[in-house]
Motif scaffolding. Structure first.
Motif, short mmCIF file in Angstrom:
data_model
loop_
_atom_site.label_atom_id
_atom_site.label_comp_id
_atom_site.label_asym_id
_atom_site.label_seq_id
_atom_site.Cartn_x
_atom_site.Cartn_y
_atom_site.Cartn_z
N VAL A 109 0.87 -1.18 0.00
CA VAL A 109 0.00 0.00 0.00
C VAL A 109 0.90 1.22 0.00
N MET A 110 0.67 2.12 -0.94
CA MET A 110 1.47 3.33 -1.07
C MET A 110 0.59 4.55 -0.82
N ALA A 111 1.21 5.60 -0.31
CA ALA A 111 0.46 6.83 -0.05
C ALA A 111 1.30 8.03 -0.43
N CYS A 112 0.63 9.07 -0.92
CA CYS A 112 1.27 10.35 -1.18
C CYS A 112 0.23 11.43 -0.91
N VAL A 113 0.21 11.91 0.34
CA VAL A 113 -0.80 12.88 0.76
C VAL A 113 -0.12 14.17 1.22
N GLY A 114 -0.83 15.01 1.98
CA GLY A 114 -0.32 16.35 2.23
C GLY A 114 0.64 16.54 3.38
N ASN A 115 0.28 16.02 4.55
CA ASN A 115 1.09 16.29 5.74
C ASN A 115 0.87 15.19 6.78
N ASP A 116 1.43 15.38 7.97
CA ASP A 116 1.35 14.36 9.02
C ASP A 116 -0.09 13.96 9.32
N ASP A 117 -0.96 14.95 9.49
CA ASP A 117 -2.34 14.65 9.86
C ASP A 117 -3.08 13.94 8.73
N ASP A 118 -2.83 14.37 7.49
CA ASP A 118 -3.44 13.68 6.35
C ASP A 118 -2.99 12.22 6.31
N LEU A 119 -1.72 12.01 6.60
CA LEU A 119 -1.18 10.65 6.59
C LEU A 119 -1.84 9.79 7.66
N ARG A 120 -1.94 10.32 8.87
CA ARG A 120 -2.61 9.57 9.94
C ARG A 120 -4.05 9.24 9.54
N SER A 121 -4.71 10.17 8.87
CA SER A 121 -6.13 9.96 8.54
C SER A 121 -6.33 8.82 7.55
N VAL A 122 -5.35 8.56 6.68
CA VAL A 122 -5.52 7.48 5.71
C VAL A 122 -4.93 6.16 6.20
#
Length: 296
Positions: free
Chosen positions: A63-76
Motif C-alpha cells: 500500500v502506497m500513499a502520497c498525501v499532504g502532511n502528518d495529519d493527512d497521513l494519519r487519517s488514511v
C-alpha cells in the motif's frame, strides 16, 4: 511480492505515480479524498477505485500513499477506515508523503504491532519527475521491506535508495529541501542582479551554468525567473510546509539553520503577495516587488 497494490492520494504527484504502476502491469486500486479524481484515474488507467483507504488496502500486498502532511497521513492509515485496518500480516506500507520523521516512526511502530512493514520514502523531482517516472526516492526502513517494494517503486523512480532505519528517508528529504532553499534564493538574487545591471540574464545563466554555479535549479528555473512566470511547479505553500518540518527537526537536534530560516521568511513574504500557489522560483518576484525593503 504480488502485483496487487493500493495507492492512496492522487494529487499532482500521486496520480501519475499510480499510473506508472498500472502501466507496468500492477493490479492497482486507488483511493482519493475527492472521489471524482479517483474515478478519472480509473478511467485513464483502467484500474479500480475504493471508497475508503481500508477498502483499497484489502488484499493488497503493498500500500502506497502520497498525501499532504502528518495529519493527512494519519487519517488514511489509522482508524476504522484507515489502511492498516485492511492490511494483513506481511504486507508493507510505503509512504511517499513529505512528512516528519516522528510520524514515520509512529506509524511504523503501529504497523509493527500488526505485522505490517513500513517504509518512509519521500520523493524529489516534482510533478515533471512523477509524470516522467524519474523521481528520486529516499527511503527509511528495514532491508527486507525495502527489497520487497523496490521493484514497484522503480515504476516511477530513477533512483531508490535505503538510507537507514525508519525516519531516515524523511530526514534526507529535509536535507534536500534545506539545500534547495538556499539555491533558489541565490539564483533569484543572481538573476535579479543581472537584470538590474542591464545584462541579458538568460545569456548570463547560459554561460555560468557551464561552470561552478551550475545546479538543477539554474538549468530548470532561470527561464521562468527572467520571464516572471510562476503558474506551475512546486508551490510555495508546500515548500513552507517542508521547511517548517526541517526547522522543527533542527530545533529538536539543537542545531542551527540560519539561511533556511531566512528563506522560509522570504517565502512568507511571497505568500503575502498572493503567491502561495506559485512555483518556488517566485522568490525573485519578492525582490522585484519589495525592492530594497528586504535589507535588514
Amino acid at each position: 511480492m504480488s502485483k496487487k497494490v493500493a495507492f492512496l492520494g492522487l494529487g499532482v504527484m500521486g496520480f501519475p505515480m499510480a499510473g506508472h504502476l498500472a502501466n507496468d502491469g500492477y493490479d492497482v486500486t486507488v483511493y482519493n479524498r475527492t472521489p471524482a479524481k479517483a474515478e478519472a484515474w480509473a478511467e485513464k488507467y483502467k484500474g479500480k477505485t475504493a471508497a475508503t483507504p481500508r477498502e483499497a488496502a484489502l488484499d493488497a500486498e503493498i500500500v502506497m500513499a502520497c498525501v499532504g502532511n502528518d495529519d493527512d497521513l494519519r487519517s488514511v492509515v489509522l482508524g476504522e477506515d484507515g489502511a492498516f485496518s485492511g492490511m494483513g500480516k506481511g504486507t508493507i506500507f510505503v509512504d511517499h508523503t513529505t512528512a516528519s520523521a516522528d510520524v514515520a516512526r509512529e506509524l511504523a511502530a503501529a504497523g509493527e504491532t500488526l505485522g505490517i512493514g513500513f517504509i518512509d520514502g519521500p520523493v524529489s523531482g516534482g510533478q515533471a519527475g512523477a509524470e516522467n517516472g524519474v523521481l528520486t526516492v529516499m527511503c527509511g526502513g528495514d532491508e527486507a521491506s525495502f527489497s520487497a517494494v523496490k521493484g514497484a517503486v522503480e515504476s516511477y523512480a530513477q533512483a531508490v535508495t535505503l538510507l537507514g532505519p525508519v525516519g531516515a528517508g524523511q530526514l534526507t528529504k529535509m536535507v534536500n529541501q534545506i539545500c534547495i532553499a538556499g539555491l533558489v534564493q541565490g539564483l533569484s538574487e543572481g538573476m535579479h542582479f543581472a537584470q538590474k545591471a542591464g545584462l541579458d540574464a538568460k545569456q548570463v545563466a547560459g554561460v555560468i551554468s557551464k561552470g561552478a554555479a551550475q545546479s538543477w535549479q539554474m538549468e530548470n528555473r532561470y527561464d521562468s525567473m527572467v520571464d516572471d512566470k510562476f503558474d506551475f511547479g512546486f508551490a510555495v505553500d508546500w515548500m513552507r510546509k517542508d521547511l517548517g518540518i526541517a526547522l522543527a527537526e533542527a530545533d529538536r537536534l539543537n542545531t542551527s539553520l540560519p539561511v533556511t530560516a531566512l528563506v522560509d521568511q522570504f517565502y512568507g513574504d511571497v505568500q503575502a503577495l498572493g503567491g502561495g500557489r506559485w512555483d518556488t522560483s517566485s522568490l525573485i518576484r519578492r525582490l522585484r516587488q519589495l525592492g530594497k525593503s528586504y535589507k535588514a
